[in-house]
Scaffold this motif. Structure first.
Motif, PDB file in Angstrom:
ATOM      1  N   ILE A 239       0.798  -1.198   0.004  1.00 49.63           N
ATOM      2  CA  ILE A 239       0.049  -0.085  -0.122  1.00 49.63           C
ATOM      3  C   ILE A 239       0.743   1.176   0.019  1.00 49.63           C
ATOM      4  O   ILE A 239       1.921   1.391   0.944  1.00 49.63           O
ATOM      5  N   GLU A 240       0.726   2.127  -1.070  1.00 50.46           N
ATOM      6  CA  GLU A 240       1.381   3.443  -0.824  1.00 50.46           C
ATOM      7  C   GLU A 240       0.538   4.478  -0.101  1.00 50.46           C
ATOM      8  O   GLU A 240      -0.705   4.440  -0.151  1.00 50.46           O
ATOM      9  N   VAL A 241       1.176   5.045   0.750  1.00 46.77           N
ATOM     10  CA  VAL A 241       0.363   5.887   1.650  1.00 46.77           C
ATOM     11  C   VAL A 241       1.038   7.320   1.375  1.00 46.77           C
ATOM     12  O   VAL A 241       2.267   7.559   1.601  1.00 46.77           O
ATOM     13  N   LYS A 242       0.242   8.420   1.164  1.00 45.74           N
ATOM     14  CA  LYS A 242       0.637   9.857   1.412  1.00 45.74           C
ATOM     15  C   LYS A 242       0.048  10.088   2.788  1.00 45.74           C
ATOM     16  O   LYS A 242      -1.029  10.222   2.955  1.00 45.74           O
ATOM     17  N   VAL A 243       1.081  11.147   3.398  1.00 46.97           N
ATOM     18  CA  VAL A 243       0.612  11.466   4.814  1.00 46.97           C
ATOM     19  C   VAL A 243       0.952  12.841   4.618  1.00 46.97           C
ATOM     20  O   VAL A 243       1.855  13.237   4.168  1.00 46.97           O
TER      21      VAL A 243
ATOM     22  N   ALA B 153      -8.981  -4.923   2.224  1.00 46.02           N
ATOM     23  CA  ALA B 153      -9.853  -3.889   1.610  1.00 46.02           C
ATOM     24  C   ALA B 153     -10.546  -3.057   3.149  1.00 46.02           C
ATOM     25  O   ALA B 153     -10.424  -1.875   3.166  1.00 46.02           O
ATOM     26  N   TYR B 154     -10.846  -4.028   4.025  1.00 45.63           N
ATOM     27  CA  TYR B 154     -11.400  -3.463   5.224  1.00 45.63           C
ATOM     28  C   TYR B 154     -10.253  -2.738   5.959  1.00 45.63           C
ATOM     29  O   TYR B 154     -10.571  -1.759   6.711  1.00 45.63           O
TER      30      TYR B 154
ATOM     31  N   LEU C 106      -6.792   2.122   8.105  1.00 43.57           N
ATOM     32  CA  LEU C 106      -5.673   2.815   7.412  1.00 43.57           C
ATOM     33  C   LEU C 106      -6.034   4.363   6.984  1.00 43.57           C
ATOM     34  O   LEU C 106      -5.634   5.428   7.659  1.00 43.57           O
ATOM     35  N   SER C 107      -6.854   4.526   6.126  1.00 42.66           N
ATOM     36  CA  SER C 107      -7.470   5.588   5.740  1.00 42.66           C
ATOM     37  C   SER C 107      -7.969   6.536   6.662  1.00 42.66           C
ATOM     38  O   SER C 107      -7.852   7.866   6.590  1.00 42.66           O
ATOM     39  N   PRO C 108      -8.799   6.215   7.631  1.00 42.59           N
ATOM     40  CA  PRO C 108      -9.246   7.377   8.524  1.00 42.59           C
ATOM     41  C   PRO C 108      -8.361   7.941   9.603  1.00 42.59           C
ATOM     42  O   PRO C 108      -8.732   8.761   9.958  1.00 42.59           O
ATOM     43  N   LEU C 109      -7.111   7.463   9.424  1.00 38.89           N
ATOM     44  CA  LEU C 109      -6.108   8.046  10.507  1.00 38.89           C
ATOM     45  C   LEU C 109      -5.725   9.544  10.046  1.00 38.89           C
ATOM     46  O   LEU C 109      -5.705   9.868   8.717  1.00 38.89           O
ATOM     47  N   GLU C 110      -5.869  10.315  10.921  1.00 38.80           N
ATOM     48  CA  GLU C 110      -5.812  11.849  10.771  1.00 38.80           C
ATOM     49  C   GLU C 110      -4.669  12.300   9.377  1.00 38.80           C
ATOM     50  O   GLU C 110      -4.918  13.251   8.905  1.00 38.80           O
TER      51      GLU C 110
ATOM     52  N   THR D 155      -3.299   0.842  -3.256  1.00 36.70           N
ATOM     53  CA  THR D 155      -3.460  -0.596  -2.887  1.00 36.70           C
ATOM     54  C   THR D 155      -3.094  -1.546  -3.934  1.00 36.70           C
ATOM     55  O   THR D 155      -3.505  -1.369  -5.035  1.00 36.70           O
ATOM     56  N   HIS D 156      -1.683  -2.281  -3.804  1.00 33.48           N
ATOM     57  CA  HIS D 156      -1.394  -3.207  -5.207  1.00 33.48           C
ATOM     58  C   HIS D 156      -1.225  -4.546  -4.255  1.00 33.48           C
ATOM     59  O   HIS D 156      -0.849  -4.744  -3.376  1.00 33.48           O
ATOM     60  N   PHE D 157      -2.153  -5.438  -4.849  1.00 33.28           N
ATOM     61  CA  PHE D 157      -2.112  -6.627  -4.432  1.00 33.28           C
ATOM     62  C   PHE D 157      -0.909  -7.714  -5.015  1.00 33.28           C
ATOM     63  O   PHE D 157      -0.768  -7.430  -6.221  1.00 33.28           O
ATOM     64  N   ILE D 158      -0.237  -8.162  -4.324  1.00 34.54           N
ATOM     65  CA  ILE D 158       1.004  -9.005  -4.436  1.00 34.54           C
ATOM     66  C   ILE D 158       0.551 -10.344  -4.897  1.00 34.54           C
ATOM     67  O   ILE D 158      -0.179 -11.321  -4.329  1.00 34.54           O
ATOM     68  N   LEU D 159       0.748 -10.620  -6.347  1.00 32.87           N
ATOM     69  CA  LEU D 159       0.306 -12.080  -6.831  1.00 32.87           C
ATOM     70  C   LEU D 159       1.097 -13.073  -6.831  1.00 32.87           C
ATOM     71  O   LEU D 159       0.727 -14.210  -6.660  1.00 32.87           O
TER      72      LEU D 159
END
Length: 163
Positions: free
Chosen positions: A68-72, A118-119, A125-129, A136-140
């Motif tokens: 998961i790439e996260v911008k903060v 996804a949950y 994760l997304s609701p964090l301030e 999200t990239h699923f590892i195959l």
């Protein structure tokens, strides 16, 4: 770091099962000195854990992994450390890296299903301030992990020698 410490770390990073006696013989150093050096490296937190790499595709364990790439938004006077700690404390999270480029944190997670991941992203994760966005990239399939090729199909093409 001393030359002995670096040499021991190189050997252990290649195979954590190597004994102090074997390291002693490889480096021509007293076994007690090797044991003391390893203990000191553990005490200083240089050696954090001894790990085994498992090719889970050869087992019956079923799980899904994602990167998961996260911008903060970095916290004032604390940078990225506070949000990184909040994220790495979640049990689903396997690793967190501060990155350069288009996103700030790379987070790897595991779950039993894609829905679990996804949950996790949507509800935890997304609701964090400080989190601005995620991708999200699923590892195959994993081909190489920590320098180890998991399923090397390279064959020996030399001709057999017969007497």
């Amino acid at each position: 770091m001393t030359e002995l410490e670096n040499n021991i770390l190189e050997i252990l990073s290649d195979d954590h099962r190597v004994t102090a006696e074997q390291i002693s013989a490889m480096l021509d150093v007293d076994v007690k000195e090797v044991e003391a050096t390893i203990k000191a490296l553990e005490d200083r937190g240089v050696i954090v854990k001894y790990n085994t790499i498992i090719n889970w595709e050869k087992t019956d364990r079923e799980f899904v992994a994602a990167l998961i790439e996260v911008k903060v938004v970095p916290q004032r006077d604390q940078g990225f450390d506070v949000i990184a700690e909040r994220i790495y404390r979640f049990p689903e999270v396997q690793s967190v890296y501060l990155m350069s480029g288009d996103y700030d944190l790379a987070v790897t997670v595991e779950g039993k299903t894609m829905k679990d991941i996804a949950y996790f992203v949507a509800e935890r994760l997304s609701p964090l301030e400080s989190v601005l966005s995620t991708a999200t990239h699923f590892i195959l399939k994993k081909y190489k992990v920590e320098g180890i090729i998991l399923d090397d199909h390279e064959q020996d093409h030399r001709l057999a020698v017969s007497p």
